[in-house]
Design a protein around this motif. Structure first.
Motif, PDB file in Angstrom:
ATOM      1  N   ASP A 187      46.536  52.670  36.240  1.00  0.00           N
ATOM      2  CA  ASP A 187      47.792  52.136  35.685  1.00  0.00           C
ATOM      3  C   ASP A 187      47.526  50.929  34.794  1.00  0.00           C
ATOM      4  N   ASN A 188      46.603  50.094  35.213  1.00  0.00           N
ATOM      5  CA  ASN A 188      46.258  48.907  34.429  1.00  0.00           C
ATOM      6  C   ASN A 188      45.660  49.307  33.075  1.00  0.00           C
ATOM      7  N   LEU A 189      44.806  50.320  33.100  1.00  0.00           N
ATOM      8  CA  LEU A 189      44.129  50.719  31.860  1.00  0.00           C
ATOM      9  C   LEU A 189      45.055  51.508  30.935  1.00  0.00           C
ATOM     10  N   SER A 240      50.296  46.201  27.778  1.00  0.00           N
ATOM     11  CA  SER A 240      51.181  45.031  27.818  1.00  0.00           C
ATOM     12  C   SER A 240      50.648  43.921  28.722  1.00  0.00           C
ATOM     13  N   HIS A 241      49.636  44.230  29.554  1.00  0.00           N
ATOM     14  CA  HIS A 241      49.096  43.172  30.410  1.00  0.00           C
ATOM     15  C   HIS A 241      48.081  42.292  29.662  1.00  0.00           C
ATOM     16  N   VAL A 242      47.593  42.779  28.521  1.00  0.00           N
ATOM     17  CA  VAL A 242      46.455  42.119  27.856  1.00  0.00           C
ATOM     18  C   VAL A 242      46.781  40.663  27.486  1.00  0.00           C
ATOM     19  N   VAL A 293      47.168  38.837  31.401  1.00  0.00           N
ATOM     20  CA  VAL A 293      45.994  38.795  32.288  1.00  0.00           C
ATOM     21  C   VAL A 293      44.766  38.276  31.524  1.00  0.00           C
ATOM     22  N   HIS A 294      44.682  38.638  30.243  1.00  0.00           N
ATOM     23  CA  HIS A 294      43.484  38.276  29.465  1.00  0.00           C
ATOM     24  C   HIS A 294      43.740  37.146  28.477  1.00  0.00           C
ATOM     25  N   ARG A 295      44.727  36.304  28.793  1.00  0.00           N
ATOM     26  CA  ARG A 295      45.073  35.231  27.849  1.00  0.00           C
ATOM     27  C   ARG A 295      43.918  34.263  27.645  1.00  0.00           C
ATOM     28  N   GLU A 313      39.181  39.429  35.479  1.00  0.00           N
ATOM     29  CA  GLU A 313      40.606  39.033  35.492  1.00  0.00           C
ATOM     30  C   GLU A 313      41.473  40.192  35.978  1.00  0.00           C
ATOM     31  N   ASP A 314      41.170  41.409  35.495  1.00  0.00           N
ATOM     32  CA  ASP A 314      41.916  42.592  35.966  1.00  0.00           C
ATOM     33  C   ASP A 314      41.712  42.785  37.467  1.00  0.00           C
ATOM     34  N   ARG A 315      40.452  42.678  37.894  1.00  0.00           N
ATOM     35  CA  ARG A 315      40.142  42.957  39.310  1.00  0.00           C
ATOM     36  C   ARG A 315      40.873  41.976  40.232  1.00  0.00           C
TER      37      ARG A 315
HETATM   38 FE   LIG Z   1      42.781  44.554  31.411  1.00  0.00          FE
END
Ligand SMILES: [Fe+2]
Ligand code: FES
Length: 340
Positions: free
Chosen positions: A143-145, A149-151, A154-156, A291-293
């Motif tokens: 789902d994350n991949l 929209s999370h980029v 989560v990856h700011r 960060e995702d994990r």
């Molecule tokens: Fe990610």
């Protein structure tokens, strides 16, 4: 994907659990990779506690010896071996720098269903491989991949380099999703984003084009190209993309280990001519994927505390929703063809 080819040793036994199945991998003298159930058919001792003798594997509980096809070929002190003495084996093929395993009925294994992966040894890109284990169900990683929209959030700090303007441009960019025969394609333009250091020579801003394919059973192939500003509208008007100022590529795969744990394989890097940057890309990848994990493992804990609680899906979740619909349809078609 069972693993990167290079991670399976040339000699010795390699135990790993995939899809709740304890397995033991080893290479024959020809280099061919073999996967056995890690369970002796005699009294269920782990074969990973055994030893290789040429191309055969001996269980070190009572000494039964097994051929690469799983058949027992020796019972110490006996002259005959019952035919039924057989360890389960799993078809494995090495392709695109990785080992692919079929965990189902061996007769149904179909090599043509391995996605057209672009592995870590592909000469176009300078990539280093990685692996990260998650204390989370694989669905949450897929789902994350399947969601861009999370980029921006989560990856700011990693991909966004803490640059607020860039994160805002990413958060606003709309994603186009199209269905492929066995997956989904995601593309988006981020127009007039601040230039990252490796393409800054072209001016303070760039247009960034990200495209990735997400293919069953959980393989991601993503390229990101940086283009002079103004490229995005010209592309939309029908012009071809041309050569980017700079581009990078990442291949990734998700494999369930158990219902509660998963394995995430990745490689990330620039074009081969920028191989001097591959360590920097590997490090950036590890930073971002960690960060995702952290977020997903924390999400899994919240879910575990109240598994009945439902998610509220919104328009941003179109990618995961479309993907799981596709997977459900494929499963239905598969079981219909098996009962036909
Ligand atoms: Fe990610
Ligand atoms: S359990 Fe393997 S030989 Fe007895």
């Amino acid at each position: 994907m069972a693993g990167w080819s290079r991670d399976f040793p040339a000699t010795g036994l390699d135990a790993r659990t995939l899809l709740e199945e304890p397995l033991v991998f080893f290479r024959l003298s020809s280099g061919q990779l073999v996967a056995f159930e890690d369970r002796c058919c005699h009294r269920l001792a782990p074969l990973s506690h055994g030893q290789l003798e040429g191309d055969s594997l001996r269980c070190l509980y009572h000494g039964l010896r097994f051929a690469p096809d799983g058949r027992c070929i020796e019972i110490p002190g006996k002259t005959t071996v019952p035919k039924a003495l057989q360890v389960r084996t799993f078809p494995v093929i090495e392709k695109y720098s990785a080992a692919w395993i079929w965990m189902g009925e061996p007769a149904l294994a179909d090599e043509s269903l391995i996605p057209d992966f672009v592995g870590v040894d592909d000469p176009t890109w300078a990539m280093l491989p990685g692996r990260m284990d998650y204390e989370a169900n694989h669905h949450l990683i897929h789902d994350n991949l399947l969601d861009l929209s999370h980029v921006a959030y989560v990856h700011r700090k990693s991909f966004g380099e803490g640059n607020r303007e860039r994160n805002e441009a990413w958060a606003k960019a709309s994603v186009q999703i199209t269905e492929l025969p066995r997956g989904m394609r995601f593309s988006r333009w981020i127009e007039g984003a601040p230039s990252p250091p490796h393409s800054a020579a072209q001016g303070p801003q760039v247009d960034v084009f990200t495209r990735y394919d997400y293919l069953v059973p959980g393989v991601l192939l993503l390229s990101t190209g940086y283009y002079p500003t103004g490229t995005a509208p010209r592309y939309r008007a029908g012009e071809t993309l041309g050569t980017p100022i700079f581009d990078s590529f990442t291949c990734q795969a998700v494999t369930p280990l158990t219902a509660k744990s998963s394995c995430y394989f990745f490689a990330f890097g620039p074009r081969a001519q920028h191989a001097n940057m591959k360590e920097a890309f590997r490090d950036l990848g590890i930073k971002a994927f960690t960060e995702d994990r952290i977020m997903i493992e924390a999400q899994q804990k919240v879910i575990n505390a109240d598994p009945a609680r439902k998610m509220t899906l919104i328009d941003l979740d179109k990618g995961p929703v479309m993907y799981w619909r596709l997977v459900d349809r494929m499963l239905r078609e598969e079981s219909a063809s098996m009962t036909a």
